[in-house]
Structure formats: structure tokens, C-alpha cells
Design an enzyme around this catalytic site. Structure first.
Site, PDB file in Angstrom:
ATOM      1  N   ARG A  66      52.721  65.891  47.938  1.00  0.00           N
ATOM      2  CA  ARG A  66      52.818  64.702  48.775  1.00  0.00           C
ATOM      3  C   ARG A  66      51.951  63.643  48.099  1.00  0.00           C
ATOM      4  NH1 ARG A  66      51.302  64.656  55.125  1.00  0.00           N
ATOM      5  NH2 ARG A  66      49.272  64.051  54.275  1.00  0.00           N
ATOM      6  N   LYS A  88      46.217  61.130  65.657  1.00  0.00           N
ATOM      7  CA  LYS A  88      47.619  60.722  65.564  1.00  0.00           C
ATOM      8  C   LYS A  88      48.540  61.653  66.347  1.00  0.00           C
ATOM      9  CE  LYS A  88      48.947  63.353  61.466  1.00  0.00           C
ATOM     10  NZ  LYS A  88      49.761  63.347  60.253  1.00  0.00           N
TER      11      LYS A  88
END
Length: 365
Positions: free
Chosen positions: A136, A41
Site C-alpha cells: 500500500r 476513523k
């Protein structure tokens, strides 16, 4: 200075240097009994570049975006592929079609994922995420995590529980440590006791967890890492963590930008100072009249211009706007002129934006 017909700004990617980085990281992890999911990514999954992760020995090709996995498959890259962002309910059909593995943390999504697997007559492998304090993704309640693992094992015939994982250092800035890894191992052992078998994967995090491979402090049961940044650049591990990364190429990615103006100008703005184009109140230092250059590159292309690293000596990045970067070149002895090209090293943040900008030419060499 370089004068070519290239289209600027230009991001040049040296595939040979990148391949060396991949092989070095994979080998070091392999010596510690760790398989690597190569995360693509960071450069937005450019297929030519992503292919190097497979050729360099990564066990999995991983991304947070299904679009990048789809591009890699269409390019002919063989998986297995792993989605490393928790799946959106709206993308489960594509997830099952494109990826073999995914990270998961919501029971309702996992149930829906099983139904989609049944529809497509496929088996999908999941890693359940445990939140160890970075806040998260992941199960905070470890009892809920163990119950979910048992639910998958007993009730979901098209979902295979591959293992458990965690993420550290992305949101909450929590440092990956051997203590955190042992905490993850304890979570895994609780799940193993619950389901009555050993998990195949205990995924200890991302690039920041690679530091424990360097230190030889990684607990032996951690056998999987998801690494992108540490392979692609290595710069952040050296700058922010103080590790000697000289065995990796930190210049596999080169940004080239062209000068569009060179003038002697004041260093302090003239007039009533208010806010800049982004609503920021800025501070300026009055250093008199100095020579400065404008580049045809801006925040639209690279986001945080201050994080670009000039390779040319005695150049200072003063700031910029959407479409311009302003350099102080007073102390540079190269007599830079309009049309000259300035080279920069990039960091993870700037690379994310550069590779996602349609205004930046990407060239693999």
C-alpha cells in the site's frame, strides 16, 4: 420486545465500555514501552466518542480524514493530532492548520508541506512510511527512503523527522510478525546512521500488530502503534486471530433495527431467476415455507449485511437490498412482530458505514 420512540435504525455507543477498552489497550502497550495513537476513523470521528481516546490515555488522536480531526478540535479535544493517510497535495494547507503529525511517502509532497509550514509559521512532524510487502503506502526503495530522511534533516527547516513506520495487513494481507518488525527496525537504524541521530518513533503498524503485544514478541525498539479497531470492537482479533479478548468489551457498539414486516413465505424465489439489484447472481436454498421478517435497514446503511451479528438466538440473516434486511425467524421462540426491535453486534466494516450514514441515528450513553 423493545417498544420505544427511538428513531431507527439506531447505533448505541456505550462510552463507559469503550473507555475501559481504551485504557486496557493503552496500559498493555505501555507495559511494552509503546505509545498509542488512537485511531478514530472506525466510527467516523464522532467527537463525543473520540474524546474517550484522549481521556483513556492515548498519546495521539489519529485519523485518515482531516474532517474528523477538525470536528474533534472544534469539539474541544486537545491533540496532538495525527493524519494517518498519506496527504493529498490539495489538502496541505488544512493539514498544517489542523494536524501536528502525519505519515508521508512522497518527496514532492514533503517539500510542498515544508513550504506550507513556512507560510503558516509552523513546525510539522512526519513519520516516513516504509513498504515491507503489503504494497500500500510507503517507500519500497530503502535507499530512496534514507535519502529522503537526510533531505528532511538537512534541507527542510520546518519539517521534523519524527521517525519511520509501516503498515501491514490492509491491502496485501501480509501478517505482522516479529521478523517484519525487525525488518522495520533495520530500516530505522539505516536512517539513523544516515542522519546521525536516533529516531524518536518506530511505528509498527495498526491493530494487527497489537497481536505481538499479546504474545510478548514485539521487538523492543518498536515504540508506537496506531490502534482503532482493536480498541473499538476487539471482535476481529478474537474471531480472525484467535486471541482471548475477554478483558475488553465487545458490545460497546449496539445496532438496533426495527421489524417492518413478518410473513410466512417460500425460501426459494418464484419465477425466472436473473440478477439482484446489485448485478449479482445469487444462490438460494429451498427450505419450504418459513417465517421471515424484514428490517428497516439495508446495505445503504451497513454495507455487508451478512457481517451483522444478531444477539437474538435462532435468527438467520438471509440477505437484503439497499433498504431492507431479510431475516429467517422460523426457529426463534420470541414471537417477533412488526415494531419489535432486533439488536446486533457490529464488525469494523459495518460500523464504518453505520456511523457514516445520515439515515442511522447515533446515540451515546
Amino acid at each position: 420486545m423493545e417498544q420505544t420512540i427511538n428513531q431507527y435504525p439506531l447505533l448505541e455507543i456505550d462510552l463507559k465500555k469503550l473507555r475501559n477498552n481504551i485504557e486496557q489497550v493503552v496500559n498493555r502497550c505501555g507495559e511494552a514501552g509503546i505509545e498509542v495513537a488512537g485511531v478514530i476513523k472506525g466510527f467516523n470521528g464522532i467527537p463525543q466518542v473520540a474524546e474517550q481516546f484522549k481521556l483513556g490515555g492515548c498519546r495521539y488522536i489519529a485519523s485518515s480524514r482531516l474532517e474528523q480531526i477538525e470536528d474533534a478540535k472544534n469539539y474541544g479535544i486537545e491533540g496532538p493530532f495525527m493524519l494517518i493517510r498519506i496527504a493529498m497535495p490539495s489538502e496541505l494547507e488544512r493539514l498544517v492548520s489542523l494536524a501536528d503529525y502525519s505519515l508521508q511517502s512522497e518527496v514532492s509532497v514533503i517539500d510542498a508541506l515544508n513550504e506550507e509550514c513556512i507560510r503558516q509559521n509552523k513546525k510539522h512532524h512526519v513519520i516516513l512510511m516504509a513498504d515491507l510487502g503489503d504494497l500500500r503506502e510507503g517507500f519500497w526503495d530503502k535507499e530512496e527512503l534514507a535519502k529522503t530522511a537526510l533531505h528532511i534533516e538537512k534541507d527542510l527547516k520546518n519539517i521534523h523527522l519524527l521517525g519511520v513506520g509501516t503498515n501491514l495487513g490492509c491491502y496485501g494481507s501480509i501478517k505482522p510478525t516479529p521478523e517484519k518488525m525487525n525488518e522495520l527496525v533495520e530500516v530505522a537504524e539505516k536512517i539513523e546512521e544516515t542522519i546521525g541521530r536516533q529516531l524518536e518513533v518506530i511505528s509498527g503498524g495498526a491493530t494487527s500488530s497489537f497481536t505481538m503485544v499479546h504474545d510478548k514478541t514485539m521487538p523492543s525498539r518498536i515504540n508506537h502503534l496506531r490502534i482503532g479497531e482493536g480498541i473499538i470492537l476487539a471482535y476481529d482479533l478474537q474471531k480472525d486471530w484467535g486471541y482471548d479478548m475477554s478483558y475488553l468489551n465487545m458490545d460497546a457498539f449496539t445496532l438496533k433495527a426495527q421489524i417492518i414486516e413478518v410473513k410466512d413465505k417460500p425460501t426459494y424465489p418464484v419465477g425466472e431467476i436473473f440478477i439482484d439489484a446489485f448485478g449479482n447472481v445469487c444462490e438460494y436454498e429451498d427450505r419450504g415455507i418459513r417465517r421471515r421478517a424484514l428490517l428497516g435497514l439495508g446495505k445503504l446503511d451497513a454495507c455487508d449485511l451478512s457481517k451483522l451479528l444478531p444477539r437474538t438466538k435462532n435468527i438467520e440473516i438471509l440477505g437484503g437490498s439497499s433498504d431492507h434486511t431479510i431475516l429467517d425467524i422460523e426457529d426463534n421462540k420470541d414471537h417477533l412482530q412488526v415494531g419489535d426491535v432486533v439488536e446486533f453486534d457490529v464488525c469494523y466494516t459495518t460500523m464504518l458505514f453505520l456511523t457514516n450514514s445520515k439515515n442511522v441515528t447515533v446515540q451515546c450513553i
